[in-house]
Design a protein around this motif. Structure first.
Motif, PDB file in Angstrom:
ATOM      1  N   ALA A 171       9.473  10.530  -7.009  1.00 26.58           N
ATOM      2  CA  ALA A 171       9.355   9.259  -7.206  1.00 26.58           C
ATOM      3  C   ALA A 171      10.653   8.526  -6.837  1.00 26.58           C
ATOM      4  O   ALA A 171      11.692   9.164  -6.951  1.00 26.58           O
ATOM      5  CB  ALA A 171       9.229   8.680  -8.333  1.00 26.58           C
ATOM      6  N   GLN A 172      10.683   7.459  -5.850  1.00 23.94           N
ATOM      7  CA  GLN A 172      11.863   7.034  -5.172  1.00 23.94           C
ATOM      8  C   GLN A 172      12.006   5.559  -5.481  1.00 23.94           C
ATOM      9  O   GLN A 172      13.204   5.036  -5.413  1.00 23.94           O
ATOM     10  CB  GLN A 172      11.798   6.993  -3.634  1.00 23.94           C
ATOM     11  CG  GLN A 172      11.852   8.250  -2.913  1.00 23.94           C
ATOM     12  CD  GLN A 172      11.727   8.159  -1.405  1.00 23.94           C
ATOM     13  OE1 GLN A 172      12.309   7.344  -0.743  1.00 23.94           O
ATOM     14  NE2 GLN A 172      10.801   9.147  -0.985  1.00 23.94           N
ATOM     15  N   GLY A 173      11.068   5.078  -6.285  1.00 27.84           N
ATOM     16  CA  GLY A 173      11.124   3.646  -6.701  1.00 27.84           C
ATOM     17  C   GLY A 173      10.777   3.644  -8.375  1.00 27.84           C
ATOM     18  O   GLY A 173       9.589   3.691  -8.561  1.00 27.84           O
ATOM     19  N   VAL A 174      11.717   3.868  -9.090  1.00 31.65           N
ATOM     20  CA  VAL A 174      11.580   4.155 -10.500  1.00 31.65           C
ATOM     21  C   VAL A 174      12.024   2.733 -11.254  1.00 31.65           C
ATOM     22  O   VAL A 174      13.312   2.319 -11.187  1.00 31.65           O
ATOM     23  CB  VAL A 174      12.162   5.457 -11.036  1.00 31.65           C
ATOM     24  CG1 VAL A 174      11.843   5.590 -12.418  1.00 31.65           C
ATOM     25  CG2 VAL A 174      11.601   6.489 -10.422  1.00 31.65           C
TER      26      VAL A 174
ATOM     27  N   ARG B 258       6.687  -3.163  -9.459  1.00 28.05           N
ATOM     28  CA  ARG B 258       5.172  -2.578  -9.815  1.00 28.05           C
ATOM     29  C   ARG B 258       4.074  -3.532  -9.091  1.00 28.05           C
ATOM     30  O   ARG B 258       4.107  -4.780  -9.238  1.00 28.05           O
ATOM     31  CB  ARG B 258       4.726  -2.487 -11.313  1.00 28.05           C
ATOM     32  CG  ARG B 258       3.578  -1.845 -11.589  1.00 28.05           C
ATOM     33  CD  ARG B 258       3.724  -0.108 -11.772  1.00 28.05           C
ATOM     34  NE  ARG B 258       4.511  -0.075 -12.864  1.00 28.05           N
ATOM     35  CZ  ARG B 258       5.443   0.832 -12.711  1.00 28.05           C
ATOM     36  NH1 ARG B 258       5.604   1.636 -11.519  1.00 28.05           N
ATOM     37  NH2 ARG B 258       6.166   1.563 -13.606  1.00 28.05           N
ATOM     38  N   TYR B 259       3.196  -2.813  -8.601  1.00 27.77           N
ATOM     39  CA  TYR B 259       2.147  -4.017  -7.854  1.00 27.77           C
ATOM     40  C   TYR B 259       2.566  -4.845  -6.872  1.00 27.77           C
ATOM     41  O   TYR B 259       2.196  -6.002  -6.823  1.00 27.77           O
ATOM     42  CB  TYR B 259       1.209  -4.622  -8.917  1.00 27.77           C
ATOM     43  CG  TYR B 259       0.993  -3.835  -9.978  1.00 27.77           C
ATOM     44  CD1 TYR B 259      -0.026  -2.769  -9.901  1.00 27.77           C
ATOM     45  CD2 TYR B 259       1.044  -4.054 -11.229  1.00 27.77           C
ATOM     46  CE1 TYR B 259      -0.308  -1.943 -10.879  1.00 27.77           C
ATOM     47  CE2 TYR B 259       0.632  -3.286 -12.426  1.00 27.77           C
ATOM     48  CZ  TYR B 259       0.034  -2.240 -12.342  1.00 27.77           C
ATOM     49  OH  TYR B 259      -0.396  -1.318 -13.186  1.00 27.77           O
TER      50      TYR B 259
ATOM     51  N   SER C 123      10.744  -3.303  -3.483  1.00 22.44           N
ATOM     52  CA  SER C 123      10.158  -1.984  -3.085  1.00 22.44           C
ATOM     53  C   SER C 123       9.132  -1.622  -3.995  1.00 22.44           C
ATOM     54  O   SER C 123       9.310  -1.821  -5.210  1.00 22.44           O
ATOM     55  CB  SER C 123      11.329  -1.031  -3.070  1.00 22.44           C
ATOM     56  OG  SER C 123      12.396  -1.575  -2.481  1.00 22.44           O
ATOM     57  N   PRO C 124       8.049  -0.991  -3.641  1.00 25.29           N
ATOM     58  CA  PRO C 124       6.989  -0.502  -4.253  1.00 25.29           C
ATOM     59  C   PRO C 124       7.631   0.603  -5.148  1.00 25.29           C
ATOM     60  O   PRO C 124       8.082   1.664  -4.997  1.00 25.29           O
ATOM     61  CB  PRO C 124       6.138   0.300  -3.427  1.00 25.29           C
ATOM     62  CG  PRO C 124       6.628  -0.290  -1.956  1.00 25.29           C
ATOM     63  CD  PRO C 124       7.864  -0.457  -1.897  1.00 25.29           C
ATOM     64  N   ALA C 125       7.400   0.195  -6.319  1.00 26.95           N
ATOM     65  CA  ALA C 125       7.768   1.496  -7.631  1.00 26.95           C
ATOM     66  C   ALA C 125       6.616   2.313  -7.523  1.00 26.95           C
ATOM     67  O   ALA C 125       5.358   2.324  -7.618  1.00 26.95           O
ATOM     68  CB  ALA C 125       7.647   0.852  -8.891  1.00 26.95           C
TER      69      ALA C 125
END
Length: 144
Positions: A30-33, A100-101, A18-20
């Protein structure tokens, strides 16, 4: 889609990178930490979660002290989008590892989030005894 037709599962777990979004959204949004745990997806453009299956996963995470975060994504999708529409509708649980990325050659994730995802998946699979499957398949809510 084809695999789901051939296998005809009773339930499914889909894993997602999932996209952070914690680098550019406020902590409230933020939902992806990274380092906050496995992401349990409730909804995206292709998929609406099964409330009974989500409740089973949430209870296991809470009882097992597995860090987790919930996500409702406005865009994107996973294989859950095709799987959950097969047959008479298949309960699907989407577990994401905030990354991330994503979709680049140098995407990365936190080890703690990977471990939380593996732990939640393994404990959820181990919990799928007949009475839990009855709850999931009959769409009863486990949480009170």
């Amino acid at each position: 889609q084809v695999t789901t037709q051939v296998v005809s599962p009773d339930v499914a777990i889909v894993f997602e990178g999932s996209p952070a979004d914690d680098a550019y959204l406020s902590p409230y949004e933020a939902q992806g930490v990274l380092k906050k745990g496995v992401q349990i997806r409730h909804l995206d453009q292709s998929y609406i979660s099964h409330r009974g299956f989500i409740d089973v996963a949430l209870q296991i995470a809470k009882e097992g002290h597995i860090p987790y975060q919930s996500a409702v994504r406005r865009g994107g999708g996973t294989n859950a989008g095709k799987i959950h529409l097969q047959g008479k509708a298949i309960p699907v649980l989407v577990l994401g590892i905030p990354s991330r990325y994503v979709h680049t050659h140098y995407s990365y994730a936190a080890k703690e989030d990977v471990e939380a995802t593996i732990s939640l998946a393994a404990k959820t699979i181990a919990s799928l005894r007949e009475e839990v499957l009855d709850i999931v398949l009959k769409k009863k809510l486990l949480m009170k």
